[in-house]
Design a protein around this motif. Structure first.
Motif, PDB file in Angstrom:
ATOM      1  N   TYR A  45       1.611  12.292  -9.558  1.00 10.88           N
ATOM      2  CA  TYR A  45       0.866  13.549  -9.442  1.00 10.88           C
ATOM      3  C   TYR A  45       1.816  14.742  -9.444  1.00 10.88           C
ATOM      4  CZ  TYR A  45      -1.708  17.435  -7.489  1.00 10.88           C
ATOM      5  OH  TYR A  45      -2.242  18.680  -7.291  1.00 10.88           O
ATOM      6  N   ARG A  46       2.888  14.656  -8.636  1.00 13.00           N
ATOM      7  CA  ARG A  46       3.831  15.781  -8.543  1.00 13.00           C
ATOM      8  C   ARG A  46       4.527  16.010  -9.873  1.00 13.00           C
ATOM      9  NH1 ARG A  46       4.367  20.626  -7.395  1.00 13.00           N
ATOM     10  NH2 ARG A  46       6.483  21.297  -6.973  1.00 13.00           N
ATOM     11  N   THR A  47       4.874  14.947 -10.580  1.00 12.50           N
ATOM     12  CA  THR A  47       5.517  15.073 -11.891  1.00 12.50           C
ATOM     13  C   THR A  47       4.597  15.784 -12.871  1.00 12.50           C
ATOM     14  OG1 THR A  47       6.823  13.078 -11.508  1.00 12.50           O
ATOM     15  CG2 THR A  47       6.557  13.773 -13.791  1.00 12.50           C
ATOM     16  N   GLU A  48       3.334  15.382 -12.924  1.00 16.30           N
ATOM     17  CA  GLU A  48       2.375  16.023 -13.821  1.00 16.30           C
ATOM     18  C   GLU A  48       2.198  17.497 -13.472  1.00 16.30           C
ATOM     19  OE1 GLU A  48      -1.138  13.626 -13.586  1.00 16.30           O
ATOM     20  OE2 GLU A  48      -0.205  11.960 -14.662  1.00 16.30           O
ATOM     21  N   LYS A  49       2.124  17.795 -12.180  1.00 18.90           N
ATOM     22  CA  LYS A  49       1.974  19.186 -11.728  1.00 18.90           C
ATOM     23  C   LYS A  49       3.198  20.006 -12.111  1.00 18.90           C
ATOM     24  CE  LYS A  49      -0.117  22.357  -9.175  1.00 18.90           C
ATOM     25  NZ  LYS A  49      -0.185  23.555 -10.008  1.00 18.90           N
ATOM     26  N   LEU A  50       4.382  19.428 -11.967  1.00 17.75           N
ATOM     27  CA  LEU A  50       5.598  20.140 -12.342  1.00 17.75           C
ATOM     28  C   LEU A  50       5.614  20.462 -13.834  1.00 17.75           C
ATOM     29  CD1 LEU A  50       8.291  18.347 -10.183  1.00 17.75           C
ATOM     30  CD2 LEU A  50       7.723  20.779 -10.115  1.00 17.75           C
ATOM     31  N   ALA A  53       1.776   6.964  -6.723  1.00 14.14           N
ATOM     32  CA  ALA A  53       0.700   7.887  -7.091  1.00 14.14           C
ATOM     33  C   ALA A  53       1.095   9.332  -6.797  1.00 14.14           C
ATOM     34  CB  ALA A  53      -0.585   7.527  -6.353  1.00 14.14           C
ATOM     35  N   LEU A  54       1.724   9.562  -5.653  1.00 14.31           N
ATOM     36  CA  LEU A  54       2.163  10.914  -5.303  1.00 14.31           C
ATOM     37  C   LEU A  54       3.265  11.399  -6.238  1.00 14.31           C
ATOM     38  CD1 LEU A  54       2.176  10.659  -1.412  1.00 14.31           C
ATOM     39  CD2 LEU A  54       0.597  11.980  -2.837  1.00 14.31           C
ATOM     40  N   ALA A 112       0.830  -1.206   0.000  1.00 10.16           N
ATOM     41  CA  ALA A 112       0.000   0.000   0.000  1.00 10.16           C
ATOM     42  C   ALA A 112       0.865   1.256   0.000  1.00 10.16           C
ATOM     43  CB  ALA A 112      -0.927  -0.010   1.214  1.00 10.16           C
ATOM     44  N   GLU A 113       1.938   1.235   0.772  1.00 11.14           N
ATOM     45  CA  GLU A 113       2.853   2.380   0.816  1.00 11.14           C
ATOM     46  C   GLU A 113       3.519   2.605  -0.538  1.00 11.14           C
ATOM     47  OE1 GLU A 113       6.803   3.802   3.269  1.00 11.14           O
ATOM     48  OE2 GLU A 113       5.488   2.311   4.168  1.00 11.14           O
ATOM     49  N   MET A 114       3.887   1.531  -1.214  1.00  7.82           N
ATOM     50  CA  MET A 114       4.509   1.655  -2.530  1.00  7.82           C
ATOM     51  C   MET A 114       3.531   2.235  -3.551  1.00  7.82           C
ATOM     52  SD  MET A 114       6.679  -1.911  -2.520  1.00  7.82           S
ATOM     53  CE  MET A 114       7.102  -1.834  -4.242  1.00  7.82           C
TER      54      MET A 114
END
Length: 60
Positions: A27-32, A23-24, A16-18
């Motif tokens: 998301y951060r890559t797309e936002k960047l 996912a995070l 679950a942590e992986m």
């Protein structure tokens, strides 16, 4: 049997942590990428440099 249950729960927690980490990161890559496009459109070289440096760190 209890050791098996504990090991199984630990493995589920790790999985679950992986999934959450991936996912995070995605998301951060797309936002960047979006923010980099905005910095380019605004002709903001300092913001562009900061964002691309962060992106390089994430992708490495």
């Amino acid at each position: 049997m209890d050791n098996m249950k504990v090991a199984y729960e630990n493995m589920l927690g790790l999985a679950a942590e992986m999934v959450l980490d991936e996912a995070l990161r995605k998301y951060r890559t797309e936002k960047l990428y979006e923010d980099i496009d905005d910095a380019l459109a605004r002709h903001d070289p300092e913001q562009f440099r900061l964002l691309t440096d962060e992106l390089k760190t994430i992708l490495s």
